[in-house]
Design an enzyme around this catalytic site. Sequence first.
Site, PDB file in Angstrom:
ATOM      1  N   ARG A 159       0.824  -1.226   0.000  1.00 28.02           N
ATOM      2  CA  ARG A 159       0.000   0.000   0.000  1.00 28.02           C
ATOM      3  C   ARG A 159       0.856   1.275   0.000  1.00 28.02           C
ATOM      4  O   ARG A 159       0.497   2.276   0.615  1.00 28.02           O
ATOM      5  CB  ARG A 159      -0.967   0.032   1.202  1.00 28.02           C
ATOM      6  N   SER A 208     -10.499   0.080   3.728  1.00 27.69           N
ATOM      7  CA  SER A 208      -9.718  -0.181   4.943  1.00 27.69           C
ATOM      8  C   SER A 208      -9.124   1.111   5.474  1.00 27.69           C
ATOM      9  O   SER A 208      -8.444   1.836   4.752  1.00 27.69           O
ATOM     10  CB  SER A 208      -8.585  -1.160   4.646  1.00 27.69           C
ATOM     11  N   GLU A 278      -4.153   3.835   6.640  1.00 28.38           N
ATOM     12  CA  GLU A 278      -4.054   3.699   5.187  1.00 28.38           C
ATOM     13  C   GLU A 278      -4.717   4.912   4.528  1.00 28.38           C
ATOM     14  O   GLU A 278      -4.225   5.459   3.548  1.00 28.38           O
ATOM     15  CB  GLU A 278      -4.744   2.409   4.720  1.00 28.38           C
TER      16      GLU A 278
HETATM   17  C1  LIG Z   1     -15.580   0.118  -0.487  1.00 30.44           C
HETATM   18  C2  LIG Z   1     -14.098   0.274  -0.679  1.00 30.44           C
HETATM   19  C3  LIG Z   1     -13.311  -0.852  -0.861  1.00 30.44           C
HETATM   20  C4  LIG Z   1     -11.931  -0.731  -1.038  1.00 30.44           C
HETATM   21  N1  LIG Z   1     -11.186  -1.861  -1.218  1.00 30.44           N
HETATM   22  C5  LIG Z   1      -9.852  -1.748  -1.414  1.00 30.44           C
HETATM   23  C6  LIG Z   1      -9.063  -2.927  -1.630  1.00 30.44           C
HETATM   24  O1  LIG Z   1      -9.544  -4.046  -1.657  1.00 30.44           O
HETATM   25  N2  LIG Z   1      -7.734  -2.767  -1.807  1.00 30.44           N
HETATM   26  C7  LIG Z   1      -7.141  -1.531  -1.808  1.00 30.44           C
HETATM   27  O2  LIG Z   1      -5.920  -1.450  -1.997  1.00 30.44           O
HETATM   28  N3  LIG Z   1      -7.855  -0.404  -1.614  1.00 30.44           N
HETATM   29  C8  LIG Z   1      -9.205  -0.485  -1.419  1.00 30.44           C
HETATM   30  N4  LIG Z   1      -9.940   0.650  -1.216  1.00 30.44           N
HETATM   31  C9  LIG Z   1      -9.265   1.959  -1.141  1.00 30.44           C
HETATM   32  C10 LIG Z   1      -9.151   2.718  -2.477  1.00 30.44           C
HETATM   33  O3  LIG Z   1     -10.175   2.331  -3.380  1.00 30.44           O
HETATM   34  C11 LIG Z   1      -7.796   2.517  -3.142  1.00 30.44           C
HETATM   35  O4  LIG Z   1      -6.738   2.946  -2.309  1.00 30.44           O
HETATM   36  C12 LIG Z   1      -7.700   3.285  -4.464  1.00 30.44           C
HETATM   37  O5  LIG Z   1      -6.554   2.881  -5.151  1.00 30.44           O
HETATM   38  C13 LIG Z   1      -7.650   4.785  -4.290  1.00 30.44           C
HETATM   39  O6  LIG Z   1      -7.792   5.374  -5.576  1.00 30.44           O
HETATM   40  P1  LIG Z   1      -8.518   6.787  -5.751  1.00 30.44           P
HETATM   41  O7  LIG Z   1      -8.467   7.139  -7.186  1.00 30.44           O
HETATM   42  O8  LIG Z   1      -9.854   6.766  -5.130  1.00 30.44           O
HETATM   43  O9  LIG Z   1      -7.530   7.724  -4.940  1.00 30.44           O
HETATM   44  P2  LIG Z   1      -7.906   8.897  -3.935  1.00 30.44           P
HETATM   45  O10 LIG Z   1      -8.620   8.352  -2.761  1.00 30.44           O
HETATM   46  O11 LIG Z   1      -8.546  10.023  -4.665  1.00 30.44           O
HETATM   47  O12 LIG Z   1      -6.442   9.342  -3.493  1.00 30.44           O
HETATM   48  C14 LIG Z   1      -5.652   8.457  -2.712  1.00 30.44           C
HETATM   49  C15 LIG Z   1      -4.203   8.945  -2.775  1.00 30.44           C
HETATM   50  O13 LIG Z   1      -3.737   8.804  -4.121  1.00 30.44           O
HETATM   51  C16 LIG Z   1      -3.297  10.061  -4.615  1.00 30.44           C
HETATM   52  N5  LIG Z   1      -3.626  10.115  -6.037  1.00 30.44           N
HETATM   53  C17 LIG Z   1      -4.846  10.151  -6.615  1.00 30.44           C
HETATM   54  N6  LIG Z   1      -4.739  10.188  -7.952  1.00 30.44           N
HETATM   55  C18 LIG Z   1      -3.409  10.185  -8.223  1.00 30.44           C
HETATM   56  C19 LIG Z   1      -2.640  10.226  -9.424  1.00 30.44           C
HETATM   57  N7  LIG Z   1      -3.196  10.331 -10.632  1.00 30.44           N
HETATM   58  N8  LIG Z   1      -1.291  10.176  -9.332  1.00 30.44           N
HETATM   59  C20 LIG Z   1      -0.691  10.093  -8.113  1.00 30.44           C
HETATM   60  N9  LIG Z   1      -1.357  10.089  -6.930  1.00 30.44           N
HETATM   61  C21 LIG Z   1      -2.709  10.126  -7.007  1.00 30.44           C
HETATM   62  C22 LIG Z   1      -4.011  11.107  -3.783  1.00 30.44           C
HETATM   63  O14 LIG Z   1      -3.284  12.329  -3.769  1.00 30.44           O
HETATM   64  C23 LIG Z   1      -4.056  10.420  -2.416  1.00 30.44           C
HETATM   65  O15 LIG Z   1      -2.824  10.569  -1.760  1.00 30.44           O
HETATM   66  C24 LIG Z   1     -11.325   0.554  -1.037  1.00 30.44           C
HETATM   67  C25 LIG Z   1     -12.129   1.706  -0.876  1.00 30.44           C
HETATM   68  C26 LIG Z   1     -13.501   1.560  -0.691  1.00 30.44           C
HETATM   69  C27 LIG Z   1     -14.338   2.799  -0.525  1.00 30.44           C
END
Ligand SMILES: Cc1cc2nc3c(=O)[nH]c(=O)nc-3n(C[C@H](O)[C@H](O)[C@H](O)COP(=O)(O)OP(=O)(O)OC[C@H]3O[C@@H](n4cnc5c(N)ncnc54)[C@H](O)[C@@H]3O)c2cc1C
Length: 285
Positions: A159, A208, A278
């Site tokens: 992560r 998480s 996380e």
């Molecule tokens: C119901 C649910 C289930 C989930 N299950 C999982 C799972 O099984 N496994 C898991 O790993 N995660 C899980 N997550 C967490 C999340 O979906 C992941 O971490 C996902 O990768 C975050 O992506 P995001 O685009 O929503 O990022 P955001 O939440 O918008 O941002 C997260 C971080 O990434 C950065 N970021 C965003 N876009 C970029 C970019 N283009 N370049 C560089 N940095 C960037 C942001 O600045 C921030 O620091 C879950 C979330 C939910 C709500």
Amino acid sequence: MRSGFPIGHLTTFRIGGPAAVYVEPESLDDLRAVSAAAAVGVEVTVLGKGSNVLVSDAGVDGIVLRLGRGFRWSARDGNVLGCGAAMPLPALSGIAASHSLTGLEFGIAIPGSVGGAVRMNAGAHGSSISEVLDHVEVWSLPESRVIALRADDIGFSYRRSQLPARSFVVNARFALSPAEREDIRQRMSEAREWRRATQPLGEPNCGSVFKNPPNDHAARLVEECGLKGLSVGGAMVSPKHANFIVTSPGATAADVLGVIGVVVTRVREMTGVTLEREVQLVGRF
Ligand SMILES: Cc1cc2nc3c(=O)[nH]c(=O)nc-3n(C[C@H](O)[C@H](O)[C@H](O)COP(=O)(O)OP(=O)(O)OC[C@H]3O[C@@H](n4cnc5c(N)ncnc54)[C@H](O)[C@@H]3O)c2cc1C
């Protein structure tokens, strides 16, 4: 471009204050304009699908940037699937399946963008982005240009990634393998079913909240400490999954942070383990 734009609704928690300035760049030209603002000291925060962030009630200074539709594309080249970083990970997993390419099944129910997934090294079911990523292109704010990076050079761990400072992902390429489409679809439906059974998907949450400590599960520790159902204001440790915090209407980011604080303290007191967050905090806390 919008000023004083509320961004809570762009996150899965659906809470948090306004961005001083909100932009959705559609092209590299738009990103050059953001770099010009960064060059004179304006802070830039990147948001993906907002599925792993908690936005401060006080909002976010400077520019909040979410890549627009111009960064939402995909293209197949043999066994390599390329895409823009705004592409939702579940959509990309579905496209890989439709091309009979295996490797991205784990992403079918992770509600993030490809950019956020690379940044977080998202994963599930024993797989993670870093294992199938071939290379990315990042936009460097200080250099105002695209830089290509091989996956091996991103310093991935659980992560976590080590993208260059003040840069963000704009494109990615995944090296996949051919497989039977029906087998791929079967693995995806198992992943979806497992989530429906184990996660509180009907209430706002961020997935998480804590990383799993080495050789253990954060959910197991939180549950063992009797913290399921613990609440502060409108935020509560989910009774369904102890590593999820769910919110009710009117909840604030301070409520969520309050629950996080109590959980960290109690788990440390009762088990000696210090849980690491996380979920990423965005804005003025
Ligand atoms: C119901 C649910 C289930 C989930 N299950 C999982 C799972 O099984 N496994 C898991 O790993 N995660 C899980 N997550 C967490 C999340 O979906 C992941 O971490 C996902 O990768 C975050 O992506 P995001 O685009 O929503 O990022 P955001 O939440 O918008 O941002 C997260 C971080 O990434 C950065 N970021 C965003 N876009 C970029 C970019 N283009 N370049 C560089 N940095 C960037 C942001 O600045 C921030 O620091 C879950 C979330 C939910 C709500």
